[in-house]
Design a protein around this motif. Sequence first.
Motif, PDB file in Angstrom:
ATOM      1  N   ASP A  99       0.840  -1.205   0.000  1.00  0.00           N
ATOM      2  CA  ASP A  99       0.000   0.000   0.000  1.00  0.00           C
ATOM      3  C   ASP A  99       0.874   1.253   0.000  1.00  0.00           C
ATOM      4  O   ASP A  99       1.827   1.354   0.780  1.00  0.00           O
ATOM      5  CB  ASP A  99      -0.886   0.040   1.256  1.00  0.00           C
ATOM      6  CG  ASP A  99      -2.045  -0.938   1.189  1.00  0.00           C
ATOM      7  OD1 ASP A  99      -2.372  -1.399   0.068  1.00  0.00           O
ATOM      8  OD2 ASP A  99      -2.626  -1.246   2.250  1.00  0.00           O
ATOM      9  N   ARG A 100       0.531   2.202  -0.858  1.00  0.00           N
ATOM     10  CA  ARG A 100       1.191   3.514  -0.845  1.00  0.00           C
ATOM     11  C   ARG A 100       0.446   4.383   0.157  1.00  0.00           C
ATOM     12  O   ARG A 100      -0.782   4.500   0.085  1.00  0.00           O
ATOM     13  CB  ARG A 100       1.143   4.150  -2.230  1.00  0.00           C
ATOM     14  CG  ARG A 100       1.853   3.328  -3.304  1.00  0.00           C
ATOM     15  CD  ARG A 100       1.450   3.778  -4.691  1.00  0.00           C
ATOM     16  NE  ARG A 100       1.954   5.105  -5.010  1.00  0.00           N
ATOM     17  CZ  ARG A 100       1.203   6.177  -5.228  1.00  0.00           C
ATOM     18  NH1 ARG A 100      -0.110   6.110  -5.161  1.00  0.00           N
ATOM     19  NH2 ARG A 100       1.754   7.335  -5.532  1.00  0.00           N
ATOM     20  N   VAL A 101       1.173   4.989   1.083  1.00  0.00           N
ATOM     21  CA  VAL A 101       0.503   5.710   2.165  1.00  0.00           C
ATOM     22  C   VAL A 101       1.140   7.068   2.465  1.00  0.00           C
ATOM     23  O   VAL A 101       2.325   7.286   2.222  1.00  0.00           O
ATOM     24  CB  VAL A 101       0.488   4.881   3.478  1.00  0.00           C
ATOM     25  CG1 VAL A 101      -0.384   3.642   3.330  1.00  0.00           C
ATOM     26  CG2 VAL A 101       1.903   4.494   3.917  1.00  0.00           C
ATOM     27  N   LYS A 157      -4.229   5.760   2.824  1.00  0.00           N
ATOM     28  CA  LYS A 157      -3.833   5.250   1.508  1.00  0.00           C
ATOM     29  C   LYS A 157      -3.858   6.382   0.492  1.00  0.00           C
ATOM     30  O   LYS A 157      -4.765   7.214   0.506  1.00  0.00           O
ATOM     31  CB  LYS A 157      -4.783   4.134   1.073  1.00  0.00           C
ATOM     32  CG  LYS A 157      -4.554   2.843   1.831  1.00  0.00           C
ATOM     33  CD  LYS A 157      -5.468   1.729   1.363  1.00  0.00           C
ATOM     34  CE  LYS A 157      -5.428   0.603   2.390  1.00  0.00           C
ATOM     35  NZ  LYS A 157      -6.469  -0.403   2.209  1.00  0.00           N
ATOM     36  N   ILE A 158      -2.871   6.379  -0.381  1.00  0.00           N
ATOM     37  CA  ILE A 158      -2.774   7.415  -1.416  1.00  0.00           C
ATOM     38  C   ILE A 158      -3.495   6.919  -2.672  1.00  0.00           C
ATOM     39  O   ILE A 158      -3.170   5.842  -3.173  1.00  0.00           O
ATOM     40  CB  ILE A 158      -1.299   7.713  -1.767  1.00  0.00           C
ATOM     41  CG1 ILE A 158      -0.512   8.113  -0.519  1.00  0.00           C
ATOM     42  CG2 ILE A 158      -1.202   8.773  -2.842  1.00  0.00           C
ATOM     43  CD1 ILE A 158       1.000   8.241  -0.751  1.00  0.00           C
ATOM     44  N   PRO A 159      -4.463   7.685  -3.186  1.00  0.00           N
ATOM     45  CA  PRO A 159      -5.101   7.281  -4.449  1.00  0.00           C
ATOM     46  C   PRO A 159      -4.047   7.124  -5.552  1.00  0.00           C
ATOM     47  O   PRO A 159      -3.047   7.843  -5.575  1.00  0.00           O
ATOM     48  CB  PRO A 159      -6.052   8.446  -4.758  1.00  0.00           C
ATOM     49  CG  PRO A 159      -6.309   9.102  -3.439  1.00  0.00           C
ATOM     50  CD  PRO A 159      -5.039   8.920  -2.649  1.00  0.00           C
ATOM     51  N   ASP A 160      -4.304   6.171  -6.475  1.00  0.00           N
ATOM     52  CA  ASP A 160      -3.325   5.838  -7.526  1.00  0.00           C
ATOM     53  C   ASP A 160      -2.884   7.038  -8.346  1.00  0.00           C
ATOM     54  O   ASP A 160      -1.744   7.109  -8.791  1.00  0.00           O
ATOM     55  CB  ASP A 160      -3.924   4.797  -8.491  1.00  0.00           C
ATOM     56  CG  ASP A 160      -4.065   3.439  -7.809  1.00  0.00           C
ATOM     57  OD1 ASP A 160      -3.392   3.233  -6.769  1.00  0.00           O
ATOM     58  OD2 ASP A 160      -4.843   2.600  -8.309  1.00  0.00           O
ATOM     59  N   SER A 161      -3.789   7.985  -8.554  1.00  0.00           N
ATOM     60  CA  SER A 161      -3.474   9.105  -9.453  1.00  0.00           C
ATOM     61  C   SER A 161      -2.558  10.149  -8.804  1.00  0.00           C
ATOM     62  O   SER A 161      -2.137  11.087  -9.472  1.00  0.00           O
ATOM     63  CB  SER A 161      -4.778   9.772  -9.901  1.00  0.00           C
ATOM     64  OG  SER A 161      -5.479  10.259  -8.768  1.00  0.00           O
ATOM     65  N   ILE A 162      -2.278   9.985  -7.517  1.00  0.00           N
ATOM     66  CA  ILE A 162      -1.454  10.974  -6.813  1.00  0.00           C
ATOM     67  C   ILE A 162      -0.041  10.439  -6.606  1.00  0.00           C
ATOM     68  O   ILE A 162       0.141   9.341  -6.086  1.00  0.00           O
ATOM     69  CB  ILE A 162      -2.083  11.338  -5.451  1.00  0.00           C
ATOM     70  CG1 ILE A 162      -3.487  11.908  -5.663  1.00  0.00           C
ATOM     71  CG2 ILE A 162      -1.218  12.324  -4.676  1.00  0.00           C
ATOM     72  CD1 ILE A 162      -4.230  12.160  -4.372  1.00  0.00           C
ATOM     73  N   SER A 163       0.957  11.243  -7.010  1.00  0.00           N
ATOM     74  CA  SER A 163       2.351  10.801  -6.861  1.00  0.00           C
ATOM     75  C   SER A 163       2.771  10.905  -5.393  1.00  0.00           C
ATOM     76  O   SER A 163       2.150  11.621  -4.597  1.00  0.00           O
ATOM     77  CB  SER A 163       3.264  11.676  -7.725  1.00  0.00           C
ATOM     78  OG  SER A 163       3.307  12.986  -7.183  1.00  0.00           O
ATOM     79  N   PHE A 164       3.849  10.213  -5.047  1.00  0.00           N
ATOM     80  CA  PHE A 164       4.406  10.326  -3.697  1.00  0.00           C
ATOM     81  C   PHE A 164       4.739  11.783  -3.383  1.00  0.00           C
ATOM     82  O   PHE A 164       4.470  12.278  -2.291  1.00  0.00           O
ATOM     83  CB  PHE A 164       5.679   9.483  -3.568  1.00  0.00           C
ATOM     84  CG  PHE A 164       5.439   8.030  -3.239  1.00  0.00           C
ATOM     85  CD1 PHE A 164       4.529   7.660  -2.256  1.00  0.00           C
ATOM     86  CD2 PHE A 164       6.138   7.031  -3.899  1.00  0.00           C
ATOM     87  CE1 PHE A 164       4.321   6.325  -1.935  1.00  0.00           C
ATOM     88  CE2 PHE A 164       5.941   5.693  -3.577  1.00  0.00           C
ATOM     89  CZ  PHE A 164       5.030   5.345  -2.600  1.00  0.00           C
ATOM     90  N   GLU A 165       5.341  12.461  -4.368  1.00  0.00           N
ATOM     91  CA  GLU A 165       5.774  13.846  -4.125  1.00  0.00           C
ATOM     92  C   GLU A 165       4.582  14.719  -3.746  1.00  0.00           C
ATOM     93  O   GLU A 165       4.615  15.459  -2.759  1.00  0.00           O
ATOM     94  CB  GLU A 165       6.482  14.410  -5.378  1.00  0.00           C
ATOM     95  CG  GLU A 165       7.857  13.812  -5.639  1.00  0.00           C
ATOM     96  CD  GLU A 165       7.820  12.429  -6.291  1.00  0.00           C
ATOM     97  OE1 GLU A 165       6.714  11.973  -6.671  1.00  0.00           O
ATOM     98  OE2 GLU A 165       8.887  11.800  -6.414  1.00  0.00           O
TER      99      GLU A 165
END
Length: 367
Positions: A99-101, A157-165
């Motif tokens: 998961d990207r968070v 959780k970060i939505p897929d369309s949003i980059s880490f930056e």
Amino acid sequence: MRTIEKTGGSSQYQIPEKMRAAVLFGPGDLRIVERPVPVPGPQNVLIKVAACAICGTDLKITSHPFPGQPPFGEFIPGHEYVGTVVSVGDTVTEFTPGDRVAVEAHKGCMRCENCIKGDYTSCLNYGNVEMGHHASGFTVPGGFAEYVVHHINAVYKIPDSISFEEATMVTTTGTPLYGLDVAGGFIAGESIAVIGPGPIGLMTTAIVRGLAADPVILVGTNEPRMKLGAEFGATDLVRAKGQDAVNQVRELTGGLGVDLAIDCAGGPGTLDDALRMTKLGGRILLLAFYKESVTADISHAVRSDITIFTTRGEGRSACRRGLSMMKQGLIPAKKMITHEFKLEDIMEGFATFRERRGNAIKVLVKP
Ligand SMILES: [Zn+2]
Ligand SMILES: [Zn+2]
């Protein structure tokens, strides 16, 4: 080396025993050293950090120790971090490795009266780690490191369309969204003045415009930041301070003043300016930490039926709503990020941010 299976997939995360981390050894003395990779407790996730933004608070806490800070030689600052979950605690079903968070720094004790009511940024056990309050990068290790553990209550959780930056800016969205929540929100078409085009002021501008305030008047004097203010949705730019700024804001609102003035500057006179640019019966929201005690004509507020609200930090899961606004394309978060540094160059990153080198606004550190 611990190996973690990613649930439902074939990928594995190799978790080393040691990591690189920026550890504070004394005021202003941040060094990159090896530390053990932390092990998540039952309600924690272990995050492999992708990026951590430098915040104004980081400058303060790394130069002036504060009560509750971990001892020198142990303290890893950094609270605006994002990354990938690589391992979860025994009881965690909300997140899985992969998961990207993004996170918010505060996790309330969840046992005091305020936490039970949901007001965890005013936790009555604030700073008391034993009682369960954690402020990541303040009272427990933070994100200027390769790995960090954080409690699931404060992980999103970060939505897929949003980059880490972009997602590193979620804390910056959380502050105005929480403040607006506490101040009772506003109705589309109401007039708002935002004082101070720093990161919080620019983000506030984007958020209130995204929520259809009109006009959105940004007040400030730093020209590169004011220009950016227009890109963040300000309908009007008032390049002035003090009485000049007040006069211009009143002019833009037919002499009445705004429904809501938001002070993101925290200057010696900005609270008084906010009072004088607000309509009778209007509201003021203070999102700034004032450098010193300020004076303001409070009788003017009383006579004018103006209500003043203040909030601390993010609160009430505002970060989740910030991610939603980013996903909806309402916040041009990317435009705020002006610089990136490797973890090894963190001191240069701090100097760039502090001295606003190259018109620095938000500076990222990437392990
Ligand atoms: Zn911050
Ligand atoms: Zn509490």
